[in-house]
Design a protein around this motif. Sequence first.
Motif, mmCIF file in Angstrom:
data_model
loop_
_atom_site.group_PDB
_atom_site.id
_atom_site.type_symbol
_atom_site.label_atom_id
_atom_site.label_comp_id
_atom_site.label_asym_id
_atom_site.label_seq_id
_atom_site.Cartn_x
_atom_site.Cartn_y
_atom_site.Cartn_z
ATOM 1 N N THR A 67 3.236 6.341 -14.717
ATOM 2 C CA THR A 67 3.864 5.504 -12.872
ATOM 3 C C THR A 67 2.589 3.967 -13.329
ATOM 4 O OG1 THR A 67 2.170 6.680 -11.140
ATOM 5 C CG2 THR A 67 5.019 7.248 -11.892
ATOM 6 N N SER A 68 1.358 4.743 -13.908
ATOM 7 C CA SER A 68 0.733 3.094 -14.162
ATOM 8 C C SER A 68 -0.103 2.848 -15.007
ATOM 9 C CB SER A 68 0.214 2.863 -12.429
ATOM 10 O OG SER A 68 -1.328 4.527 -13.264
ATOM 11 N N SER A 73 0.922 -1.550 0.018
ATOM 12 C CA SER A 73 0.350 -0.271 0.050
ATOM 13 C C SER A 73 0.807 1.164 -0.100
ATOM 14 C CB SER A 73 -1.108 -0.277 0.935
ATOM 15 O OG SER A 73 -0.320 0.431 2.533
ATOM 16 N N GLY A 74 2.234 1.086 1.016
ATOM 17 C CA GLY A 74 2.478 2.573 0.413
ATOM 18 C C GLY A 74 3.206 2.540 -0.855
ATOM 19 N N ILE A 75 3.628 1.475 -1.879
ATOM 20 C CA ILE A 75 3.825 2.455 -3.445
ATOM 21 C C ILE A 75 2.662 2.614 -4.110
ATOM 22 C CG2 ILE A 75 4.273 1.280 -5.335
ATOM 23 C CD1 ILE A 75 5.720 -0.626 -4.201
ATOM 24 N N VAL A 76 1.165 2.328 -3.715
ATOM 25 C CA VAL A 76 0.422 2.565 -4.593
ATOM 26 C C VAL A 76 0.196 4.862 -3.336
ATOM 27 C CG1 VAL A 76 -2.266 2.969 -4.307
ATOM 28 C CG2 VAL A 76 -1.159 0.550 -4.173
ATOM 29 N N THR A 77 0.528 4.368 -1.946
ATOM 30 C CA THR A 77 -0.005 5.735 -1.507
ATOM 31 C C THR A 77 1.367 6.998 -2.033
ATOM 32 O OG1 THR A 77 -0.773 5.470 0.012
ATOM 33 C CG2 THR A 77 -0.601 7.094 0.385
ATOM 34 N N ASN A 78 2.626 6.674 -1.759
ATOM 35 C CA ASN A 78 3.176 7.074 -1.611
ATOM 36 C C ASN A 78 4.141 7.622 -2.952
ATOM 37 O OD1 ASN A 78 3.451 7.800 0.878
ATOM 38 N ND2 ASN A 78 4.963 6.122 1.603
ATOM 39 N N LEU A 79 4.472 6.323 -4.069
ATOM 40 C CA LEU A 79 4.687 6.589 -5.390
ATOM 41 C C LEU A 79 3.608 6.609 -6.390
ATOM 42 C CD1 LEU A 79 7.599 3.778 -5.384
ATOM 43 C CD2 LEU A 79 7.994 6.148 -4.997
ATOM 44 N N MET A 80 2.487 6.461 -6.340
ATOM 45 C CA MET A 80 1.854 6.737 -7.271
ATOM 46 C C MET A 80 0.671 7.810 -7.018
ATOM 47 S SD MET A 80 1.183 2.366 -7.968
ATOM 48 C CE MET A 80 -0.089 2.650 -9.201
ATOM 49 N N PHE A 104 0.743 -5.554 -9.429
ATOM 50 C CA PHE A 104 2.380 -5.678 -10.133
ATOM 51 C C PHE A 104 3.083 -6.783 -10.474
ATOM 52 C CE2 PHE A 104 1.011 -3.063 -6.438
ATOM 53 C CZ PHE A 104 1.435 -2.024 -6.322
ATOM 54 N N TYR A 143 -4.378 -2.346 -7.704
ATOM 55 C CA TYR A 143 -3.664 -2.751 -8.238
ATOM 56 C C TYR A 143 -2.291 -4.010 -8.130
ATOM 57 C CZ TYR A 143 -5.074 1.951 -6.487
ATOM 58 O OH TYR A 143 -6.313 3.085 -6.475
#
Length: 94
Positions: A62-63, A1-8, A20, A18
């Motif tokens: 990014t997505s 969830s950190g990737i979804v929230t922070n990077l995306m 991966f 999501y």
Amino acid sequence: SGIVTNLMGMNVQDGDAYIFINKSLTGLKILHAEYGGLVIYNMKLERGAFKLPDIDTDDPATSKGIKWADLMMIVQGISPSEVHRCSRWEPKKK
């Protein structure tokens, strides 16, 4: 969830799934919110690799969004880019 929230910059609880996939295309994880918490589905191929839809390598996004039917084909080993689709009505996107 950190990737979804922070990077995306997305909210993992917005109802989207999501996906991966590892670099070698042999592992796939799906993250989505269910009632009561987050769920992760993990699939590791014993043989072969996942065949992804064609992606524009010059696109800086990014997505990439895909249809649920395309995800099911990827999981089942069917190449979405090689499938002939019959014409169907689709609801307008908001």
